[in-house]
Design a protein around this motif. Sequence first.
Motif, PDB file in Angstrom:
ATOM      1  N   ARG A 131      34.988  57.129  19.607  1.00 43.97           N
ATOM      2  CA  ARG A 131      34.203  57.320  18.399  1.00 43.97           C
ATOM      3  C   ARG A 131      32.697  57.257  18.682  1.00 43.97           C
ATOM      4  O   ARG A 131      31.909  58.026  18.127  1.00 43.97           O
ATOM      5  CB  ARG A 131      34.584  56.265  17.364  1.00 43.97           C
ATOM      6  CG  ARG A 131      33.998  56.499  15.983  1.00 43.97           C
ATOM      7  CD  ARG A 131      34.493  55.460  14.989  1.00 43.97           C
ATOM      8  NE  ARG A 131      34.016  55.755  13.656  1.00 43.97           N
ATOM      9  CZ  ARG A 131      34.637  56.543  12.798  1.00 43.97           C
ATOM     10  NH1 ARG A 131      35.775  57.127  13.149  1.00 43.97           N
ATOM     11  NH2 ARG A 131      34.135  56.767  11.596  1.00 43.97           N
ATOM     12  N   GLY A 132      32.288  56.343  19.571  1.00 44.11           N
ATOM     13  CA  GLY A 132      30.876  56.218  19.906  1.00 44.11           C
ATOM     14  C   GLY A 132      30.320  57.473  20.547  1.00 44.11           C
ATOM     15  O   GLY A 132      29.194  57.885  20.260  1.00 44.11           O
ATOM     16  N   GLN A 133      31.125  58.089  21.429  1.00 41.79           N
ATOM     17  CA  GLN A 133      30.669  59.325  22.061  1.00 41.79           C
ATOM     18  C   GLN A 133      30.489  60.439  21.038  1.00 41.79           C
ATOM     19  O   GLN A 133      29.529  61.211  21.100  1.00 41.79           O
ATOM     20  CB  GLN A 133      31.670  59.761  23.127  1.00 41.79           C
ATOM     21  CG  GLN A 133      31.655  58.914  24.384  1.00 41.79           C
ATOM     22  CD  GLN A 133      32.715  59.377  25.369  1.00 41.79           C
ATOM     23  OE1 GLN A 133      33.872  58.988  25.271  1.00 41.79           O
ATOM     24  NE2 GLN A 133      32.334  60.210  26.300  1.00 41.79           N
ATOM     25  N   VAL A 134      31.408  60.523  20.096  1.00 42.97           N
ATOM     26  CA  VAL A 134      31.306  61.570  19.076  1.00 42.97           C
ATOM     27  C   VAL A 134      30.065  61.370  18.212  1.00 42.97           C
ATOM     28  O   VAL A 134      29.273  62.296  18.005  1.00 42.97           O
ATOM     29  CB  VAL A 134      32.575  61.579  18.198  1.00 42.97           C
ATOM     30  CG1 VAL A 134      32.387  62.548  17.018  1.00 42.97           C
ATOM     31  CG2 VAL A 134      33.785  61.986  19.018  1.00 42.97           C
ATOM     32  N   VAL A 168      34.819  73.829  18.174  1.00 45.33           N
ATOM     33  CA  VAL A 168      34.018  73.120  19.173  1.00 45.33           C
ATOM     34  C   VAL A 168      34.431  73.593  20.555  1.00 45.33           C
ATOM     35  O   VAL A 168      35.625  73.625  20.880  1.00 45.33           O
ATOM     36  CB  VAL A 168      34.217  71.589  19.070  1.00 45.33           C
ATOM     37  CG1 VAL A 168      33.354  70.875  20.110  1.00 45.33           C
ATOM     38  CG2 VAL A 168      33.905  71.087  17.667  1.00 45.33           C
ATOM     39  N   ASP A 169      33.455  73.995  21.347  1.00 48.96           N
ATOM     40  CA  ASP A 169      33.667  74.279  22.765  1.00 48.96           C
ATOM     41  C   ASP A 169      33.423  72.969  23.500  1.00 48.96           C
ATOM     42  O   ASP A 169      32.289  72.513  23.630  1.00 48.96           O
ATOM     43  CB  ASP A 169      32.710  75.373  23.234  1.00 48.96           C
ATOM     44  CG  ASP A 169      32.936  75.770  24.691  1.00 48.96           C
ATOM     45  OD1 ASP A 169      33.580  74.998  25.430  1.00 48.96           O
ATOM     46  OD2 ASP A 169      32.459  76.844  25.090  1.00 48.96           O
ATOM     47  N   LEU A 175      35.756  66.334  15.341  1.00 49.69           N
ATOM     48  CA  LEU A 175      35.760  65.600  16.606  1.00 49.69           C
ATOM     49  C   LEU A 175      36.275  64.172  16.424  1.00 49.69           C
ATOM     50  O   LEU A 175      36.971  63.632  17.299  1.00 49.69           O
ATOM     51  CB  LEU A 175      34.358  65.585  17.204  1.00 49.69           C
ATOM     52  CG  LEU A 175      33.930  66.845  17.940  1.00 49.69           C
ATOM     53  CD1 LEU A 175      32.416  66.846  18.178  1.00 49.69           C
ATOM     54  CD2 LEU A 175      34.666  66.967  19.282  1.00 49.69           C
ATOM     55  N   LEU A 176      35.951  63.549  15.298  1.00 48.61           N
ATOM     56  CA  LEU A 176      36.461  62.200  15.042  1.00 48.61           C
ATOM     57  C   LEU A 176      37.981  62.218  14.885  1.00 48.61           C
ATOM     58  O   LEU A 176      38.673  61.306  15.386  1.00 48.61           O
ATOM     59  CB  LEU A 176      35.800  61.624  13.794  1.00 48.61           C
ATOM     60  CG  LEU A 176      34.335  61.200  13.935  1.00 48.61           C
ATOM     61  CD1 LEU A 176      33.764  60.773  12.586  1.00 48.61           C
ATOM     62  CD2 LEU A 176      34.178  60.068  14.960  1.00 48.61           C
TER      63      LEU A 176
END
Length: 430
Positions: free
Chosen positions: A7-10, A58-59, A83-84
């Motif tokens: 989640r942090g990366q997203v 999303v690529d 993404l999440l």
Amino acid sequence: MSDRWDRGQVLGLASDAASAKAAGSASKPAKWSGTGCDGDALWGECEGSGRSVYRASVDLSEPAFRCSCPSRKFPCKHALGLLLLWSDGTVREGPRPGWVAEWVEQRQERADKAQERKQSTAAKARDPKTAERREQRVDGGLADLDQWLRDQVAHGLAQAEKAPYKLWDDAARRLVDAQAGALAGQVKGLAAIPRQAGWPDRLLEEYALLRLLVRAHQRREKLPAALRETVRSRIGFTVQQEDVLRAGERVRDRWHVIGSRDVPQEQLTTRRVWLRGSVTGRPALVLSFAAPGRPLDASLMVGTEINAELAFYPGAQPLRALVADRLETASASRPGGVTIGAFLDEYATALGRDPWLDRWPALLGGVRLARAGGLQAVDEHGDALPLLPVEPWRLLAVSGGEPVTFAGEWSRRGLRPLAAWAGDEGVVIL
């Protein structure tokens, strides 16, 4: 890229705190249909307001984003929400729909054409006659600027205070004609100096730095090679990425991505991503550019750590860099910050090498927020740095009155908050 991000990366991809917050409401599974992913792409359809349905994709290889919603942010809340969902494991693998496959193919075609144009432009720039003609035009443009600066000081700053923006726009336009684009941007920016207490001092300081740059260029043959590269860069001479990757200084480290900021301009949006080496402690700046409405490079996510080798652009104080060799990306623990005194010592050293340095990354450890004529970051020694005017509530909520690790972008106007780490929580985008 098959490993799913946490989640942090997203949320580190969000362009601002508002986007990160909005992603939460867009990540509810009930809003989505037709979701899917494979090793390189992610897609789905999200319910919008009314009867609207937005297609988001999303690529994952860069990453890059597309959404049919009208938002001008990249990534938008729908791409972040998707993404999440993917991060939580609720998106299953499957074959790409035609609209996703077409988009990925078009991206590859555009990348191939852009590379061809870049090679053609680089070959033209290396032509000795072309380079000589530009040198002559720049010399003439800087001679005109030198006289213009003399005239401004001779006429007095009181007159400049009442002058329209056209005064600086005209001078900047002449520098653009002389192919000194970076210098033109500095001159044009003078019109935006707030007309408040201390304005004449600030304007005179900027004039002095411009005159110093003009004089340095006129005496460039006597300068050390690194400083000469700095002067050329500040005027607008660019170094091709291929040359940086081939001959630039290489530094391998585990780099914390500590902050990112998008700066809209007239014809481009610039993304500044700040990194700090976990072993070397060295700062680095990675820039990307995009035309209005086009996505920016989102491969460096705030709050992550990349094991990579950077290639630095030449200069007396190398700061801008390219990611030359990237091995892996991982979620990062809280990066180690320094005291305000140590940061100011580092900045003073950098400023001594490059007097035109206009911003520097700050990574401060154990700072609290305080109000003393404005919001400030204060460390355990009582040293303080002023924060640029921002909405304080998110920053205050993150800290809760406790010390935090704080990342920001320092300039002569103050410290702009970018990210913070508090307690055991991950990164919070400010």
